[in-house]
Design a protein around this motif. Structure first.
Motif, PDB file in Angstrom:
ATOM      1  N   LEU A 591       1.201  -1.472   0.132  1.00 21.29           N
ATOM      2  CA  LEU A 591      -0.356   0.078  -0.140  1.00 21.29           C
ATOM      3  C   LEU A 591       0.710   1.291  -0.039  1.00 21.29           C
ATOM      4  O   LEU A 591       2.532   0.949   0.923  1.00 21.29           O
ATOM      5  CB  LEU A 591      -0.779   0.130   1.338  1.00 21.29           C
ATOM      6  CG  LEU A 591      -1.696  -1.100   1.134  1.00 21.29           C
ATOM      7  CD1 LEU A 591      -2.129  -1.104   2.223  1.00 21.29           C
ATOM      8  CD2 LEU A 591      -2.703  -1.117   0.193  1.00 21.29           C
ATOM      9  N   HIS A 592       0.568   2.529  -0.888  1.00 22.11           N
ATOM     10  CA  HIS A 592       1.016   3.649  -1.188  1.00 22.11           C
ATOM     11  C   HIS A 592      -0.124   3.954  -0.963  1.00 22.11           C
ATOM     12  O   HIS A 592      -0.429   4.790  -2.366  1.00 22.11           O
ATOM     13  CB  HIS A 592       1.962   3.498  -2.103  1.00 22.11           C
ATOM     14  CG  HIS A 592       2.704   4.357  -2.447  1.00 22.11           C
ATOM     15  ND1 HIS A 592       4.028   4.687  -2.007  1.00 22.11           N
ATOM     16  CD2 HIS A 592       2.100   5.745  -2.728  1.00 22.11           C
ATOM     17  CE1 HIS A 592       4.139   6.192  -2.239  1.00 22.11           C
ATOM     18  NE2 HIS A 592       2.883   6.745  -3.189  1.00 22.11           N
ATOM     19  N   TYR A 593      -0.036   5.477   0.146  1.00 17.05           N
ATOM     20  CA  TYR A 593      -1.246   6.346   0.176  1.00 17.05           C
ATOM     21  C   TYR A 593      -0.825   7.679   1.172  1.00 17.05           C
ATOM     22  O   TYR A 593      -1.137   7.824   0.882  1.00 17.05           O
ATOM     23  CB  TYR A 593      -2.038   5.798   1.132  1.00 17.05           C
ATOM     24  CG  TYR A 593      -1.832   4.841   2.132  1.00 17.05           C
ATOM     25  CD1 TYR A 593      -1.906   5.780   2.985  1.00 17.05           C
ATOM     26  CD2 TYR A 593      -1.477   4.214   2.106  1.00 17.05           C
ATOM     27  CE1 TYR A 593      -1.531   5.656   4.835  1.00 17.05           C
ATOM     28  CE2 TYR A 593      -0.896   3.389   3.840  1.00 17.05           C
ATOM     29  CZ  TYR A 593      -0.866   3.925   4.907  1.00 17.05           C
ATOM     30  OH  TYR A 593      -0.656   3.567   6.144  1.00 17.05           O
ATOM     31  N   GLY A 594       0.529   8.117   0.434  1.00 15.39           N
ATOM     32  CA  GLY A 594       0.706   9.556   0.741  1.00 15.39           C
ATOM     33  C   GLY A 594       0.458  10.228  -0.441  1.00 15.39           C
ATOM     34  O   GLY A 594       1.185  11.885   0.423  1.00 15.39           O
ATOM     35  N   GLY A 595       0.295   9.930  -1.153  1.00 12.86           N
ATOM     36  CA  GLY A 595      -0.273  11.710  -2.100  1.00 12.86           C
ATOM     37  C   GLY A 595       0.632  11.882  -2.983  1.00 12.86           C
ATOM     38  O   GLY A 595      -0.088  12.189  -4.189  1.00 12.86           O
ATOM     39  N   MET A 596       1.778  11.050  -3.002  1.00 12.85           N
ATOM     40  CA  MET A 596       3.011  11.204  -3.984  1.00 12.85           C
ATOM     41  C   MET A 596       2.761   9.648  -5.062  1.00 12.85           C
ATOM     42  O   MET A 596       2.303   8.731  -4.750  1.00 12.85           O
ATOM     43  CB  MET A 596       4.222  11.442  -3.651  1.00 12.85           C
ATOM     44  CG  MET A 596       4.230  12.321  -2.633  1.00 12.85           C
ATOM     45  SD  MET A 596       4.128  14.524  -3.459  1.00 12.85           S
ATOM     46  CE  MET A 596       5.781  14.343  -4.425  1.00 12.85           C
ATOM     47  N   PRO A 597       2.603  10.022  -5.926  1.00  9.34           N
ATOM     48  CA  PRO A 597       2.654   8.834  -7.562  1.00  9.34           C
ATOM     49  C   PRO A 597       4.139   7.601  -7.411  1.00  9.34           C
ATOM     50  O   PRO A 597       4.590   7.795  -6.301  1.00  9.34           O
ATOM     51  CB  PRO A 597       3.089   9.611  -8.549  1.00  9.34           C
ATOM     52  CG  PRO A 597       2.845  11.029  -8.827  1.00  9.34           C
ATOM     53  CD  PRO A 597       3.504  11.071  -7.501  1.00  9.34           C
ATOM     54  N   ILE A 598       3.033   6.331  -6.662  1.00  8.74           N
ATOM     55  CA  ILE A 598       4.112   5.499  -6.280  1.00  8.74           C
ATOM     56  C   ILE A 598       5.872   5.373  -7.193  1.00  8.74           C
ATOM     57  O   ILE A 598       5.211   5.773  -8.509  1.00  8.74           O
ATOM     58  CB  ILE A 598       3.543   3.825  -6.490  1.00  8.74           C
ATOM     59  CG1 ILE A 598       3.511   2.869  -5.935  1.00  8.74           C
ATOM     60  CG2 ILE A 598       2.624   3.735  -7.889  1.00  8.74           C
ATOM     61  CD1 ILE A 598       3.098   1.169  -5.800  1.00  8.74           C
ATOM     62  N   ASP A 599       6.390   4.499  -6.601  1.00 12.44           N
ATOM     63  CA  ASP A 599       7.597   4.370  -7.389  1.00 12.44           C
ATOM     64  C   ASP A 599       8.015   3.397  -7.250  1.00 12.44           C
ATOM     65  O   ASP A 599       7.388   2.269  -6.230  1.00 12.44           O
ATOM     66  CB  ASP A 599       8.799   5.133  -6.848  1.00 12.44           C
ATOM     67  CG  ASP A 599       9.224   4.880  -5.384  1.00 12.44           C
ATOM     68  OD1 ASP A 599       9.826   3.743  -5.681  1.00 12.44           O
ATOM     69  OD2 ASP A 599       8.893   6.171  -4.587  1.00 12.44           O
ATOM     70  N   SER A 600       8.958   2.729  -8.309  1.00 18.63           N
ATOM     71  CA  SER A 600       9.609   1.338  -8.057  1.00 18.63           C
ATOM     72  C   SER A 600      10.300   1.238  -6.650  1.00 18.63           C
ATOM     73  O   SER A 600       9.961  -0.616  -6.624  1.00 18.63           O
ATOM     74  CB  SER A 600      10.041   0.817  -9.737  1.00 18.63           C
ATOM     75  OG  SER A 600      11.619   1.827  -9.229  1.00 18.63           O
ATOM     76  N   ARG A 601      10.656   1.495  -5.814  1.00 19.59           N
ATOM     77  CA  ARG A 601      11.797   1.146  -4.911  1.00 19.59           C
ATOM     78  C   ARG A 601      10.599   0.597  -3.936  1.00 19.59           C
ATOM     79  O   ARG A 601      10.996  -0.047  -3.149  1.00 19.59           O
ATOM     80  CB  ARG A 601      12.471   2.184  -4.041  1.00 19.59           C
ATOM     81  CG  ARG A 601      13.092   3.295  -5.461  1.00 19.59           C
ATOM     82  CD  ARG A 601      14.964   3.521  -4.976  1.00 19.59           C
ATOM     83  NE  ARG A 601      13.979   4.768  -4.021  1.00 19.59           N
ATOM     84  CZ  ARG A 601      14.830   5.989  -2.905  1.00 19.59           C
ATOM     85  NH1 ARG A 601      16.259   5.572  -3.413  1.00 19.59           N
ATOM     86  NH2 ARG A 601      14.229   6.904  -2.821  1.00 19.59           N
ATOM     87  N   CYS A 602       9.615   1.489  -3.801  1.00 12.95           N
ATOM     88  CA  CYS A 602       8.116   0.537  -2.376  1.00 12.95           C
ATOM     89  C   CYS A 602       8.259  -0.301  -2.530  1.00 12.95           C
ATOM     90  O   CYS A 602       8.065  -1.883  -1.935  1.00 12.95           O
ATOM     91  CB  CYS A 602       7.164   1.903  -2.005  1.00 12.95           C
ATOM     92  SG  CYS A 602       6.552   1.295  -3.405  1.00 12.95           S
TER      93      CYS A 602
END
Length: 617
Positions: A591-602
């Motif tokens: 899950l990625h939800y901080g508002g910035m577009p998701i990146d491959s590293r996470c």
């Protein structure tokens, strides 16, 4: 005469701290909203694109008109990766308010370019980066007298400096400026002068180019730079939409702006007559009501909105589902809940959209992954809405809708015609003994409809209240349940009509990723990184809901599945558990939800840690 001392020192630092990176780096520009930086940043990105180099731009701007910090991130990738990398190699720090933050974000070995007109806080220093000071304000102030022009042209000046530092082709910049301001020659002259100021200063005082540099390629010839809202609007035009109703809301407003511009150009007769209707409603509830009214009358109609607007539309969406009226809704998702962060991106409207409204309501959803799919799925949405006689929601997001992406040039079959679905004409009506609006004669859950004015025999009363298969009001339990069961059959039939998922599969692999929408670019890069590290995974990207049989088969064929999405509550995972037979233990959320577009590293980090933990166990 030798170079200045600072040139020699900078050259030494660069040589010690950096390896050459050609067409593979990130430039991030920190500025102040309302200073004209968007034009300068767009100019820089487009120039790189015109050098044949794959590039993508991400704009991180505040939800005000002027004065707050804004950032623009340009990723140059010779491999064509289109997601954020999560790294910054060259930082252009033009905002004193965010200088400390910008300095901290820069990668070790990177370069920080700043305006040296004013002294820099010596306490904010890093020994592992290279500082490049250029007095942009002083250069511009000494050349231009207009105060507003000085503010705007300072940004163009740093484009010139970057052109020297990165080895950007100046002829490309000049041609872009001449195209942009073809009708304003004074602006061409001033902008070219500002670019020259930055270019000359950087060339005379520093060794150019930097190790982070550009080199011509031929990888963009069949591509274009465009945002998703523009191509969604173009898709509406190609689909034959003639009615648009909306209430302005970030980040969807530019979709209707683009539709209006396209209609003014392509839907206006030489005599001035218009073949379209665009209405700015008093609120989102009124907008969807107008769209449903137009759809009932036979027009192809749509409304663009975002999460807060979709919340207001819920009751009318239920009406459209139950009364079976075609409509298309574009939900350009942003951060919630409530007002949230209007200028940040998320995928948190999935469950809201799938079951919008009270009662047993299920909607058809489409999930574009980039601007090109916004075009193609916009066309598909109108066909599905009319074929299924129901609202269809296209779930884009701010990253797709408002950022510039490099996508392949569009293709279109001139023989394609709109699929109006099951519509009785006057001749067919005359052949019927009687017309009943909600009777399923074909067994697929879809009844035949008529359009107003076709024939009096096809007239009917549209009900959002309890009705039977003849269209008459009822409170009879059996008659009511019969209609609800038919609507479920129609929803099940939609599984065969929605766009099939995109599947990347190698036989024998039992670990996979499932995702949707704008996560795609980051996932594809993550898959390459994981494969280079010896971990290969299969991948399925959902493009439509209800889920097709391909989704069920993919879930069944894998023993461990990472569900990647941009929201806190694992909404795609929840929808998979609700609507398929997948075992809960198979699914692991990323899950990625901080508002910035998701990146491959996470993605790489979370999958690697989870797989290592499983191996250790």
């Amino acid at each position: 005469m030798g170079r200045p001392k600072r040139y020699r020192i900078l050259n030494k630092l660069i040589g010690e701290s950096m390896n050459t990176c050609i067409n593979d780096f990130v430039v991030k520009i920190a500025n102040v909203n309302g200073t004209g930086s968007a034009s300068a940043n767009g100019l820089l990105m487009k120039a790189i694109f015109r050098m044949g180099i794959p590039v993508v731009g991400k704009n991180f701007f505040p939800s005000n008109i002027q004065g707050l910090p804004t950032w623009y991130e340009i990723r140059v990738s010779h491999d064509g990766y289109r997601a954020r990398s999560g790294r910054v190699h060259v930082m252009v720090a033009m905002n004193a308010q965010t200088y400390a933050r910008d300095l901290a974000e820069l990668d070790s070995g990177g370069c920080l370019l700043y305006d040296s007109t004013w002294p820099r806080d010596q306490q904010l220093a890093r020994s592992d980066i290279t500082l490049i000071g250029i007095p942009f304000a002083r250069l511009v102030n000494a050349t231009f007298s207009n105060i507003r022009a000085r503010i705007l042209l300072k940004n163009i000046c740093y484009v010139g400096a970057l052109a020297a530092l990165l080895d950007l082709d100046m002829s490309v910049l000049e041609n872009l400026l001449r195209e942009t301001y073809a009708k304003k020659p004074k602006l061409i002259t001033d902008n070219l002068k500002a670019i020259e100021l930055g270019y000359q200063y950087a060339s005379e005082h520093f060794e150019c180019p930097l190790p982070f540099r550009l080199e011509r390629m031929n990888a963009t010839a069949d591509c274009m730079m465009v945002d998703g809202n523009t191509l969604a609007a173009l898709g509406c035009v190609y689909a034959g939409a003639t009615v648009g109703a909306w209430y302005p809301i970030t980040p969807s407003t530019s979709l209707m702006d683009a539709f209006k511009a396209f209609c003014e150009r392509y839907r206006t007769h030489p005599d001035g007559g218009r073949r379209y209707c665009i209405v700015q409603a008093e609120d989102e509830l009124a907008a969807i009501g107008m769209v449903l009214g137009a759809g009932w009358n036979g027009a192809r109609a749509f409304t663009p909105t975002s999460g807060p607007g979709l919340s207001l539309m819920n009751e009318f969406l239920g009406f459209g589902y139950y009364a079976e009226i075609p409509a298309v809704i574009f939900d350009v998702q942003r951060v919630g809940p409530s007002t949230g962060m209007p200028t940040r991106t998320q995928q948190a409207d999935i469950l809201l959209a799938a079951y919008a409204s009270h009662g047993d309501t299920r909607h058809v959803l489409l999930f574009p992954a980039d601007p090109a799919e916004c075009f193609y799925l916009a066309v598909a949405a109108f066909d599905l809405a009319e074929r299924l006689q129901t609202p269809v929601l296209v779930l884009s997001d701010l990253d797709i809708g408002m950022n510039d992406w490099m996508v392949p040039k569009l293709s279109w079959n001139e023989h394609d015609a709109p699929d109006r679905g099951k519509v009785y004409g006057s001749e067919q009506l005359r052949g019927l003994s009687e017309f009943h609006r909600y009777t399923d004669s074909d067994g697929d859950g879809i009844a035949y409809r008529t359009l107003p004015g076709t024939d009096s025999k096809g007239a009917y009363f549209t009900r959002g209240s309890g009705h039977n298969r003849y269209g008459a009001y009822t409170e009879d339990a059996v008659e009511y349940q019969e209609v609800l069961d038919r609507l479920q059959r129609k929803h099940d039939h939609a599984k065969t009509l929605v766009p099939a998922p995109i599947v990347c599969r190698r036989s024998g692999l039992k670990t996979a990723i499932v995702s949707l929408g704008s996560c795609d670019a980051a996932i594809r890069e993550a898959l390459d990184i994981l494969a280079r590290g010896g971990r290969e995974l299969n991948y399925l990207r959902v493009r439509g809901f209800p889920f097709s049989h391909e989704v069920d088969e993919f879930l069944e064929q894998h023993t461990r599945i990472f569900v990647v999405e941009q929201n806190r509550d694992a909404q795609l995972k929840s929808l998979l558990l609700l609507e398929t037979g997948v075992e809960r233990d198979k699914l692991t959320s990323i899950l990625h939800y901080g508002g910035m577009p998701i990146d491959s590293r996470c993605i790489v980090q979370n999958i690697s840690e989870a797989l290592r933990a499983g191996e250790a166990a």
